[in-house]
Design a protein around this motif. Structure first.
Motif, PDB file in Angstrom:
ATOM      1  N   LYS A  22       0.830  -1.207   0.000  1.00  0.00           N
ATOM      2  CA  LYS A  22       0.000   0.000   0.000  1.00  0.00           C
ATOM      3  C   LYS A  22       0.865   1.259   0.000  1.00  0.00           C
ATOM      4  O   LYS A  22       0.462   2.313  -0.503  1.00  0.00           O
ATOM      5  N   ILE A  23       2.093   1.133   0.553  1.00  0.00           N
ATOM      6  CA  ILE A  23       2.988   2.285   0.651  1.00  0.00           C
ATOM      7  C   ILE A  23       4.178   2.167  -0.295  1.00  0.00           C
ATOM      8  O   ILE A  23       4.561   3.139  -0.955  1.00  0.00           O
ATOM      9  N   LYS A 103      -5.902  15.507   0.320  1.00  0.00           N
ATOM     10  CA  LYS A 103      -5.197  14.502   1.129  1.00  0.00           C
ATOM     11  C   LYS A 103      -4.878  13.233   0.342  1.00  0.00           C
ATOM     12  O   LYS A 103      -3.791  12.663   0.453  1.00  0.00           O
ATOM     13  N   LYS A 104      -5.819  12.777  -0.482  1.00  0.00           N
ATOM     14  CA  LYS A 104      -5.597  11.548  -1.250  1.00  0.00           C
ATOM     15  C   LYS A 104      -4.450  11.724  -2.254  1.00  0.00           C
ATOM     16  O   LYS A 104      -3.621  10.833  -2.438  1.00  0.00           O
ATOM     17  N   ARG A 107      -1.094  11.808  -0.333  1.00  0.00           N
ATOM     18  CA  ARG A 107      -0.672  10.463   0.073  1.00  0.00           C
ATOM     19  C   ARG A 107      -0.155   9.668  -1.116  1.00  0.00           C
ATOM     20  O   ARG A 107       0.873   8.990  -1.016  1.00  0.00           O
ATOM     21  N   PHE A 111       3.518   8.016  -1.482  1.00  0.00           N
ATOM     22  CA  PHE A 111       3.693   6.584  -1.734  1.00  0.00           C
ATOM     23  C   PHE A 111       4.439   6.346  -3.055  1.00  0.00           C
ATOM     24  O   PHE A 111       5.255   5.427  -3.157  1.00  0.00           O
ATOM     25  N   GLU A 202       3.995   2.534   8.279  1.00  0.00           N
ATOM     26  CA  GLU A 202       3.004   1.547   7.847  1.00  0.00           C
ATOM     27  C   GLU A 202       1.797   1.514   8.791  1.00  0.00           C
ATOM     28  O   GLU A 202       0.665   1.310   8.340  1.00  0.00           O
ATOM     29  N   TYR A 205      -0.514   4.558   7.926  1.00  0.00           N
ATOM     30  CA  TYR A 205      -1.268   4.467   6.675  1.00  0.00           C
ATOM     31  C   TYR A 205      -1.848   3.069   6.450  1.00  0.00           C
ATOM     32  O   TYR A 205      -2.198   2.730   5.332  1.00  0.00           O
TER      33      TYR A 205
END
Length: 206
Positions: A22-23, A103-104, A107, A111, A202, A205
């Motif tokens: 995810k990251i 914000k999305k 992020r 990432f 981790e 998020y």
């Protein structure tokens, strides 16, 4: 999940660490990364530059000479822009340069930057970083051992001795995990993170 070697300060592998997809395994979005960097740099600008227009310059209320008959060009004020000491045409004034990014997007940009460092094999995870006292020479030796150059060192929690040890090393910066950002990641060749910083990232998020 991607797996990365965790090394000690001597550069020797001590364990393997699984990284969250995810990251550290997202599809890199260069457009969002660019947008985040532009926004970050714009938000650093103070926008406090200012100059006086002709209406703000002191003096110049009296017409310097009569309209006709002097042989000079007609003038209405000695504070007009063409005069020395006159006002500035289209003078810069304080303004807000800040740009918003949701914000999305923020992020995803972070990432993407982290994923790119992992894919380029520029991400180095260290089991721990600690010094009894500020020791620049020892920190330089650690960076040589882990083969990190022009590095951004990301720490979890306060570690003043490490920060002071890195302060005088050219092209090396330290940063708290909570302050990690896209521009600083991309600006440096190597990204060095402590194992605790990776785990905390981790968890945030997850």
């Amino acid at each position: 999940m991607a797996t990365i070697s965790v090394v000690n300060t001597d550069g020797k592998e001590v364990e393997k660490l699984e990284l969250s997809d995810k990251i550290f395994g997202v599809e890199i979005n260069e457009g969002i990364v660019h947008k985040a960097v532009v926004a970050q740099l714009a938000n650093k600008r103070q926008g406090t530059q200012s100059a006086l227009t002709r209406s703000e310059v002191r003096g110049g209320g009296r017409k310097p000479w009569r309209q006709k008959g002097t042989g000079h060009a007609r003038q209405g004020s000695i504070r007009a822009p063409q005069w020395t000491g006159g006002g500035v045409v289209f003078a810069p004034k304080p303004r807000d340069y800040s740009k918003k990014i949701n914000k999305k997007e923020s992020r995803l940009a972070l990432f993407s930057a982290l994923t790119s460092k992992l894919q380029d094999e520029k991400l180095i995870v260290v089991d721990s970083l600690a010094f009894d006292a500020p020791k620049t020479k020892e920190f330089v030796k650690v960076l040589e051992n882990i083969k990190a150059s022009k590095a951004l060192v990301v720490l979890e929690g306060e570690n003043e001795n490490v920060v002071l040890s890195a302060r005088n090393i050219p092209d090396v910066d330290t940063e708290a995990r909570t302050a990690i950002n896209v521009y600083d990641i991309l600006k440096h060749d190597s990204l060095v993170m402590t194992k605790d910083a990776v785990k905390a990232l981790e968890e945030v998020y997850a």
